[in-house]
Design an enzyme around this catalytic site. Structure first.
Site, mmCIF file in Angstrom:
data_model
loop_
_atom_site.group_PDB
_atom_site.id
_atom_site.type_symbol
_atom_site.label_atom_id
_atom_site.label_comp_id
_atom_site.label_asym_id
_atom_site.label_seq_id
_atom_site.Cartn_x
_atom_site.Cartn_y
_atom_site.Cartn_z
ATOM 1 C CB ALA A 96 -0.921 0.008 1.212
ATOM 2 C CB SER A 97 0.550 4.456 -1.699
ATOM 3 O OG SER A 97 0.388 3.829 -2.949
ATOM 4 C CB THR A 98 -0.076 6.335 2.743
ATOM 5 O OG1 THR A 98 -1.447 5.891 2.760
ATOM 6 C CG2 THR A 98 0.137 7.213 1.510
ATOM 7 C CD GLN A 130 -3.291 3.985 0.705
ATOM 8 O OE1 GLN A 130 -2.224 3.546 0.293
ATOM 9 N NE2 GLN A 130 -4.099 4.699 -0.064
#
Length: 207
Positions: free
Chosen positions: A9-11, A14
């Site tokens: 996940a990007s962040t 998330q």
């Protein structure tokens, strides 16, 4: 042959494991079992992703790198995608993505000729989807920048909402006397964030 699932996940806010059940179901439908999961919260636009490269370093020739979507593997520039592909080729890893049907047979094929043919087809499709994922990333970044510029012009821009829960935890670590280096290493936060929070504590007389 081992199947190694990569979940990204990007962040930090998330859920990187969101697709785990779908990957498990994909493997189970084919009578296969996932040997290991590699999970991280890092942008797909960055080549430096510790868990992805740990997965590749763990791989033996013929192992499968299983992902939900190609964009979980790459939102990279063309140059960085070429570097990642070279690493995958060097390890003789088969990339299988749930959103890339042409790759599904690679999870089970044992015949070397068939595997090479499927690899060649899969490589072209991966290149195409990786390029699309990068364009989508760049388009979203451009739209965000345009929206911010418009909001600033109209005087309505408020910036990114503060993560109060995370900042409270970071300030607790600062108050406890932990060094900035140890906080950065443990949480991945930036030194500029710590400087801002440290200043806030000082102004409140809590530093």
């Amino acid at each position: 042959m081992f199947i190694r699932a990569y979940l990204r996940a990007s962040t930090a806010d998330q859920d990187a494991t969101r697709a785990a059940a779908d990957l498990e179901a994909f493997a189970a439908e084919r009578g296969l079992k996932i040997a290991a999961r590699y999970v991280e919260n890092e942008s797909g636009a960055k080549l430096h992703r510790p868990e992805l490269f740990r997965l590749l370093n763990d791989c033996q020739p013929g192992d499968v790198l299983l992902i939900e979507q190609v964009d979980r593997l790459s939102r990279l520039t063309a140059a960085d995608w070429a570097l990642l592909k070279a690493k995958i080729a060097e390890k003789h890893v088969r990339v299988v993505a749930l959103d890339l049907p042409t790759s599904h047979q690679l999870a089970q094929v044992s015949d070397d000729f068939t595997a090479r043919m499927l690899d060649a087809l899969n490589s072209m499709m991966l290149d195409m989807l990786a390029a699309i994922a990068r364009k989508d990333y760049e388009d979203r970044r451009r739209r965000q920048a345009q929206g911010i510029a418009k909001a600033k012009t109209e005087g309505t821009y408020k910036g990114r909402p503060e993560d109060t829960k995370r900042n409270a935890a970071l300030m607790g670590m600062l108050k406890a006397g932990q060094s900035w280096a140890s906080i950065v290493a443990a949480t991945g936060c930036s030194r500029s964030t710590l400087a801002r929070l440290s200043k806030r504590l000082a102004e409140a007389g809590q530093a």
